[in-house]
Design a protein around this motif. Sequence first.
Motif, PDB file in Angstrom:
ATOM      1  N   ALA A   1      64.347   8.056  52.247  1.00  0.00           N
ATOM      2  CA  ALA A   1      64.548   6.942  51.327  1.00  0.00           C
ATOM      3  C   ALA A   1      63.318   6.674  50.475  1.00  0.00           C
ATOM      4  O   ALA A   1      63.439   6.224  49.329  1.00  0.00           O
ATOM      5  CB  ALA A   1      64.932   5.681  52.122  1.00  0.00           C
ATOM      6  N   ILE A   2      62.141   6.969  50.997  1.00  0.00           N
ATOM      7  CA  ILE A   2      60.916   6.678  50.253  1.00  0.00           C
ATOM      8  C   ILE A   2      60.867   7.437  48.936  1.00  0.00           C
ATOM      9  O   ILE A   2      60.264   6.983  47.970  1.00  0.00           O
ATOM     10  CB  ILE A   2      59.665   6.987  51.109  1.00  0.00           C
ATOM     11  N   VAL A   3      61.516   8.592  48.863  1.00  0.00           N
ATOM     12  CA  VAL A   3      61.509   9.395  47.636  1.00  0.00           C
ATOM     13  C   VAL A   3      62.070   8.592  46.463  1.00  0.00           C
ATOM     14  O   VAL A   3      61.596   8.722  45.325  1.00  0.00           O
ATOM     15  CB  VAL A   3      62.313  10.693  47.839  1.00  0.00           C
ATOM     16  N   ASP A   4      63.042   7.738  46.725  1.00  0.00           N
ATOM     17  CA  ASP A   4      63.646   6.931  45.656  1.00  0.00           C
ATOM     18  C   ASP A   4      62.744   5.791  45.208  1.00  0.00           C
ATOM     19  O   ASP A   4      62.965   5.215  44.144  1.00  0.00           O
ATOM     20  CB  ASP A   4      64.983   6.354  46.124  1.00  0.00           C
ATOM     21  N   ARG A   5      61.743   5.445  45.983  1.00  0.00           N
ATOM     22  CA  ARG A   5      60.813   4.364  45.632  1.00  0.00           C
ATOM     23  C   ARG A   5      59.650   4.864  44.782  1.00  0.00           C
ATOM     24  O   ARG A   5      58.892   4.081  44.236  1.00  0.00           O
ATOM     25  CB  ARG A   5      60.214   3.718  46.888  1.00  0.00           C
ATOM     26  N   LEU A   6      59.508   6.201  44.709  1.00  0.00           N
ATOM     27  CA  LEU A   6      58.338   6.801  44.074  1.00  0.00           C
ATOM     28  C   LEU A   6      58.744   7.670  42.899  1.00  0.00           C
ATOM     29  O   LEU A   6      59.871   8.147  42.809  1.00  0.00           O
ATOM     30  CB  LEU A   6      57.566   7.663  45.083  1.00  0.00           C
ATOM     31  N   ARG A   7      57.785   7.884  42.014  1.00  0.00           N
ATOM     32  CA  ARG A   7      57.922   8.861  40.946  1.00  0.00           C
ATOM     33  C   ARG A   7      56.843   9.916  41.180  1.00  0.00           C
ATOM     34  O   ARG A   7      55.729   9.811  40.692  1.00  0.00           O
ATOM     35  CB  ARG A   7      57.768   8.199  39.579  1.00  0.00           C
ATOM     36  N   LEU A   8      57.215  10.938  41.963  1.00  0.00           N
ATOM     37  CA  LEU A   8      56.301  12.024  42.292  1.00  0.00           C
ATOM     38  C   LEU A   8      56.627  13.246  41.450  1.00  0.00           C
ATOM     39  O   LEU A   8      57.799  13.597  41.268  1.00  0.00           O
ATOM     40  CB  LEU A   8      56.405  12.406  43.769  1.00  0.00           C
ATOM     41  N   ARG A   9      55.588  13.906  40.947  1.00  0.00           N
ATOM     42  CA  ARG A   9      55.742  15.168  40.215  1.00  0.00           C
ATOM     43  C   ARG A   9      54.758  16.158  40.831  1.00  0.00           C
ATOM     44  O   ARG A   9      53.547  16.058  40.662  1.00  0.00           O
ATOM     45  CB  ARG A   9      55.453  14.976  38.730  1.00  0.00           C
ATOM     46  N   LEU A  10      55.291  17.124  41.594  1.00  0.00           N
ATOM     47  CA  LEU A  10      54.465  18.040  42.353  1.00  0.00           C
ATOM     48  C   LEU A  10      53.942  19.186  41.496  1.00  0.00           C
ATOM     49  O   LEU A  10      54.673  19.741  40.663  1.00  0.00           O
ATOM     50  CB  LEU A  10      55.263  18.615  43.523  1.00  0.00           C
ATOM     51  N   ASP A  11      52.688  19.542  41.728  1.00  0.00           N
ATOM     52  CA  ASP A  11      52.107  20.738  41.147  1.00  0.00           C
ATOM     53  C   ASP A  11      52.919  21.932  41.648  1.00  0.00           C
ATOM     54  O   ASP A  11      53.039  22.133  42.861  1.00  0.00           O
ATOM     55  CB  ASP A  11      50.645  20.844  41.598  1.00  0.00           C
ATOM     56  N   PRO A  12      53.494  22.752  40.760  1.00  0.00           N
ATOM     57  CA  PRO A  12      54.329  23.880  41.218  1.00  0.00           C
ATOM     58  C   PRO A  12      53.605  24.831  42.161  1.00  0.00           C
ATOM     59  O   PRO A  12      54.244  25.447  43.027  1.00  0.00           O
ATOM     60  CB  PRO A  12      54.712  24.581  39.909  1.00  0.00           C
ATOM     61  N   THR A  13      52.283  24.949  42.035  1.00  0.00           N
ATOM     62  CA  THR A  13      51.557  25.872  42.905  1.00  0.00           C
ATOM     63  C   THR A  13      51.443  25.363  44.332  1.00  0.00           C
ATOM     64  O   THR A  13      51.028  26.112  45.223  1.00  0.00           O
ATOM     65  CB  THR A  13      50.146  26.159  42.352  1.00  0.00           C
ATOM     66  N   THR A  14      51.787  24.096  44.572  1.00  0.00           N
ATOM     67  CA  THR A  14      51.780  23.555  45.933  1.00  0.00           C
ATOM     68  C   THR A  14      53.187  23.132  46.363  1.00  0.00           C
ATOM     69  O   THR A  14      53.339  22.343  47.298  1.00  0.00           O
ATOM     70  CB  THR A  14      50.820  22.357  46.051  1.00  0.00           C
ATOM     71  N   ALA A  15      54.198  23.655  45.706  1.00  0.00           N
ATOM     72  CA  ALA A  15      55.587  23.271  46.019  1.00  0.00           C
ATOM     73  C   ALA A  15      56.438  24.459  46.429  1.00  0.00           C
ATOM     74  O   ALA A  15      57.667  24.387  46.393  1.00  0.00           O
ATOM     75  CB  ALA A  15      56.213  22.568  44.816  1.00  0.00           C
ATOM     76  N   GLY A  16      55.803  25.549  46.836  1.00  0.00           N
ATOM     77  CA  GLY A  16      56.576  26.703  47.264  1.00  0.00           C
ATOM     78  C   GLY A  16      57.459  26.415  48.459  1.00  0.00           C
ATOM     79  O   GLY A  16      58.542  26.995  48.607  1.00  0.00           O
ATOM     80  N   TRP A  17      57.017  25.498  49.333  1.00  0.00           N
ATOM     81  CA  TRP A  17      57.805  25.126  50.511  1.00  0.00           C
ATOM     82  C   TRP A  17      59.200  24.639  50.141  1.00  0.00           C
ATOM     83  O   TRP A  17      60.151  24.815  50.910  1.00  0.00           O
ATOM     84  CB  TRP A  17      57.072  24.036  51.298  1.00  0.00           C
ATOM     85  N   ALA A  18      59.340  24.007  48.966  1.00  0.00           N
ATOM     86  CA  ALA A  18      60.621  23.414  48.567  1.00  0.00           C
ATOM     87  C   ALA A  18      61.674  24.477  48.279  1.00  0.00           C
ATOM     88  O   ALA A  18      62.875  24.183  48.284  1.00  0.00           O
ATOM     89  CB  ALA A  18      60.428  22.526  47.342  1.00  0.00           C
ATOM     90  N   VAL A  19      61.244  25.713  48.020  1.00  0.00           N
ATOM     91  CA  VAL A  19      62.187  26.802  47.752  1.00  0.00           C
ATOM     92  C   VAL A  19      62.059  27.904  48.798  1.00  0.00           C
ATOM     93  O   VAL A  19      62.460  29.041  48.580  1.00  0.00           O
ATOM     94  CB  VAL A  19      61.971  27.385  46.334  1.00  0.00           C
ATOM     95  N   GLY A  20      61.480  27.542  49.953  1.00  0.00           N
ATOM     96  CA  GLY A  20      61.382  28.492  51.045  1.00  0.00           C
ATOM     97  C   GLY A  20      60.288  29.528  50.904  1.00  0.00           C
ATOM     98  O   GLY A  20      60.327  30.564  51.574  1.00  0.00           O
ATOM     99  N   ALA A  21      59.284  29.270  50.048  1.00  0.00           N
ATOM    100  CA  ALA A  21      58.206  30.233  49.837  1.00  0.00           C
ATOM    101  C   ALA A  21      56.853  29.517  49.867  1.00  0.00           C
ATOM    102  O   ALA A  21      56.143  29.466  48.856  1.00  0.00           O
ATOM    103  CB  ALA A  21      58.397  30.957  48.510  1.00  0.00           C
TER     104      ALA A  21
END
Length: 284
Positions: free
Chosen positions: A162-182
């Motif tokens: 639920a906290i994701v809806d309270r925030l406006r986060l924009r992740l650096d793509p080089t530190t977001a590989g986990w989100a796509v399994g890499a």
Amino acid sequence: MTQAIQATIGDSEFDRDTSVRPRGAAEPGVFDADLSAGWTIISAVNGGYLVALVGRALSEFLPHPDPVTVSAHYLSASVPGRAVIRTELVRAGRTLSTGQASLFQYDENGAEVERIRVLASYTDLSTLLDEVRTTAAQPDIPPYEHCLGADAGGAPIPGSSAIVDRLRLRLDPTTAGWAVGAPSGRGEMRAWFALADGRDADPLSLLLAVDALPPTAFEMGLIGWAPTVELTTHIRCRPAPGPLRVAITTRNLAGGFLEEDAEIWDTDDRLVAQSRQLARAPRT
């Protein structure tokens, strides 16, 4: 780069959800509060939100208004619902006051259970000297529009986020590989941070921001809850309006624990907050 400000300090969701109610002269230093379900990850209440809530009680109780250093130990998992915060003045000086506070909730028998204990020093940040000498370097984060929002990938953890809806986060793509399994294998997480309703940051919301990004363990290939054991935050100055840049690193994971060192920079390129926390590594 950012949306128009929709909420000002005092009327935002963050302010409502961190509000505290003093019990008055009969119980000085005691505050009632309600932990909102809007700041949970899986089923646990976010640790930064808890520190901000306790921090607000201390800011109302202590002689000085602004946190400068806050150390919190997490003793048991908090859940949405009613709570009581008990504060104590340890020392009051001319420019610095120190206090401690504990947040309690209630078990099935109505007995108080301590969730978090805080020791903090407060000051008036507007009175600090302007001189800055630093070797700290601003984080290398791509422009806001080139970073990834919450809609860029699927939910990495089963259950409520639920906290994701309270925030406006924009992740650096080089530190977001986990989100796509890499995941990259590096203990790094960087992002732009703002509250979703547009409220600008202040010292209390910085206490939330240091613990609001996904755990660095995700980018190390460990997906799951990483509960905080201890979190210390240093607030260096009041942040300028606009989104913050947050950079978090982990250098050592051993014995089932890892540290996360965070830096927060504002739109005036100032280092406005630093923190270190010790957390349990997710169990795979």
